[in-house]
Design an enzyme around this catalytic site. Structure first.
Site, PDB file in Angstrom:
ATOM      1  N   LYS A 194      49.192  -6.079  -3.793  1.00 33.46           N
ATOM      2  CA  LYS A 194      49.858  -7.164  -4.503  1.00 33.46           C
ATOM      3  C   LYS A 194      50.599  -6.577  -5.702  1.00 33.46           C
ATOM      4  O   LYS A 194      49.989  -5.951  -6.561  1.00 33.46           O
ATOM      5  CB  LYS A 194      48.838  -8.203  -4.975  1.00 33.46           C
ATOM      6  N   ARG A 219      41.696 -14.371   6.559  1.00 30.79           N
ATOM      7  CA  ARG A 219      41.542 -14.857   7.936  1.00 30.79           C
ATOM      8  C   ARG A 219      40.725 -13.884   8.785  1.00 30.79           C
ATOM      9  O   ARG A 219      40.104 -14.297   9.766  1.00 30.79           O
ATOM     10  CB  ARG A 219      42.912 -15.131   8.547  1.00 30.79           C
TER      11      ARG A 219
END
EC number: 3.4.11.1
Length: 490
Positions: free
Chosen positions: A269, A345
């Protein structure tokens, strides 16, 4: 903090701070209702001078009006025909938040004859308490101002037998979720989260099972462990079980994403990705554990409820998963990892498979899963997906009752095309367009299709940068109230 009522002769009432709600109608007659603390004629002059008419959201504050009272805050509720319980809750919540540093007890007097049920009173109490929430755990110098310990409701004659016990239990669940989300990642590690879960189990009589990395290896949780191996901190797979006494009519699994910190992995990030805020990437697990705390106290009948969290960090080291790696989830499906920053996920894939193997009637998962849902719905509304209309409608009803806003999104099957991989059963991310939908479609691959399922993406709603409604700035605890209400409705 406790709730209380004062039902006897108001002339005997004692208190320092009073919030008094008035309608945008005949002010003079309404001021007669507080003659036990102040001369209504004198007060009417002051109110008239301020040109206050009781308009919705308008407030007037008076200090030291009488020896019996230090602070009087008059809040306008608008016209009676337009009275909205949500507006009342937010108005009272905002006022409580403004006065919380000044008083150990706040008293509230409203036109109760316009309140239709005990439920509306308890929701008002819930809003007041959650608005007053403060988190000073990490301040070097603790706040030396007064701590609010009691919220008192005056003259609830038609609701004289009202109980706030369940309201307090729900608030405690929300407050726990807020504390978990707000805790810095060097404080709330996977280990600490497992300890918090164990404390809930001990306090409320739940069964607890904490799976270590070796246990997860034995269950072939390759997707979850692929994320976890980039961190020096051991993963903790948390499973709490609440079983009602007597016959079980329904079995439920609540699953929360539990990334205690998300660096993005090798897809690091950067820029405006808010890496410094990625402590809240366990907001889903916080909601699930907050619900476990509340429901453990409430003890709903006829249900077996499983609370599941795959806790870990997404970090970078020599063992971290690479972009392009292929891993196998515990249901046997292989996943090409084309983005290490779509790690939630992956952990949920094995958590959902684990939940599915318990053979529940319903599974609900909550996760701060995608930025796409924030683009779609903003920060006030969470998106949800479901494979079952009855479950979807029940969640909508629980959302409306709890005040936590949900919006149903489509499980557009044609979008699965974007998850196709040339070397594995699927990729972990699809194209940018419809990103929150493809994330939900990915999750749908990891449980028995006969099980009723809903996925709630709380990426936009688990945190607020400023005071908003019943939420002080910071963690909101979003999801706890909806989950608890959904369970209570059964």
């Amino acid at each position: 903090m406790q709730f209380s009522t004062f039902q006897t002769n108001l002339d005997n009432w004692q208190g320092a701070s009073l919030i008094f709600g008035v309608l945008e109608e005949e002010i003079a007659s309404q001021l007669e209702n507080i003659k036990f603390v102040v001369d209504p004629k004198l007060l009417l002059k002051k109110v008239t001078q301020k040109k206050f008419k009781g308009e919705k959201g308008k407030t007037l504050s008076f200090e030291f009006l009488d020896q019996k009272l230090e602070t009087l805050i008059i809040v306008g509720l608008g016209k009676s025909k337009d009275l909205n319980k949500s507006d009342i809750e937010n108005s009272i919540g905002n006022l409580v938040r403004k006065t919380v540093d000044k008083n150990a007890k706040i008293s509230i007097l409203l036109p109760w004859e316009l309140i239709n049920s005990q439920l509306e009173i308890t929701k008002l109490a819930e809003s007041a308490r959650l608005s007053a929430y403060k988190d000073n755990r990490f301040n070097k110098k603790k706040d030396e101002k007064k701590v609010l310990k009691e919220i008192e409701f005056l003259n609830l004659k038609q609701f004289e037998n009202i109980s706030f016990e369940e309201t307090a239990q729900i608030c405690e669940g929300v407050e726990l979720a807020r504390k978990l989300v707000a805790a810095p990642p060097n404080s709330l590690t996977p280990q600490e989260m497992s300890l918090q879960a164990s404390k809930i189990a001990k306090d409320h009589g739940l069964e607890v099972k904490i799976l270590e990395a070796k246990d997860c290896e034995d269950l072939e949780m390759g997707a979850y462990l692929a994320v976890a191996k980039g961190s020096d901190l051991d993963p903790k797979f948390i499973h709490l079980t609440l079983k009602s006494e007597g016959p079980i009519k329904e079995k439920i699994a609540l699953v929360g994403k539990g990334l205690t910190f998300d660096s993005g992995g090798y897809n690091l990030k950067v820029g405006a990705s808010q890496i410094e805020m990625m402590k809240y990437d366990m907001g889903g697990s916080a909601a699930v554990l907050g619900a476990a705390k509340a429901l453990g106290a409430i003890k709903p009948k006829g249900l077996e409820i499983h609370f599941i969290v795959a806790a870990c960090e997404n970090m970078i080291n020599g063992s971290a998963v690479h972009p392009g790696d292929v891993v196998k989830a515990s249901n046997g499906k292989t996943i090409e990892i084309n983005n290490t920053d779509a790690e939630g996920r992956l952990t949920l894939a094995d958590a959902l498979t684990y939940a599915s193997n318990l053979n529940p009637d319903s599974i609900i998962d909550l996760a701060t899963l995608t930025g796409a849902i924030v683009v779609a719905l903003g920060n006030d509304v969470a998106g949800f997906w479901s494979n079952n209309d009855d479950l979807a409608n029940d969640l909508k009803a629980a959302s409306a009752q709890s005040g936590e806003k949900l919006w149903q999104m489509p499980l557009q099957k044609s979008y699965k095309e974007g998850l196709k991989s040339h070397i594995a059963d699927m990729k972990n991310t699809g194209p940018r367009a419809g990103g929150s939908i493809t994330a939900a479609l990915f999750l749908e691959e990891f449980f028995d299709s006969e099980i009723k399922w809903a996925h709630i993406d709380i990426a936009g709603t688990c945190w607020t940068d400023k005071n908003k409604g019943i939420n002080p700035s910071g963690a909101t605890g979003f999801g706890v109230k909806t989950l608890v209400q959904w369970i209570k409705n059964k």
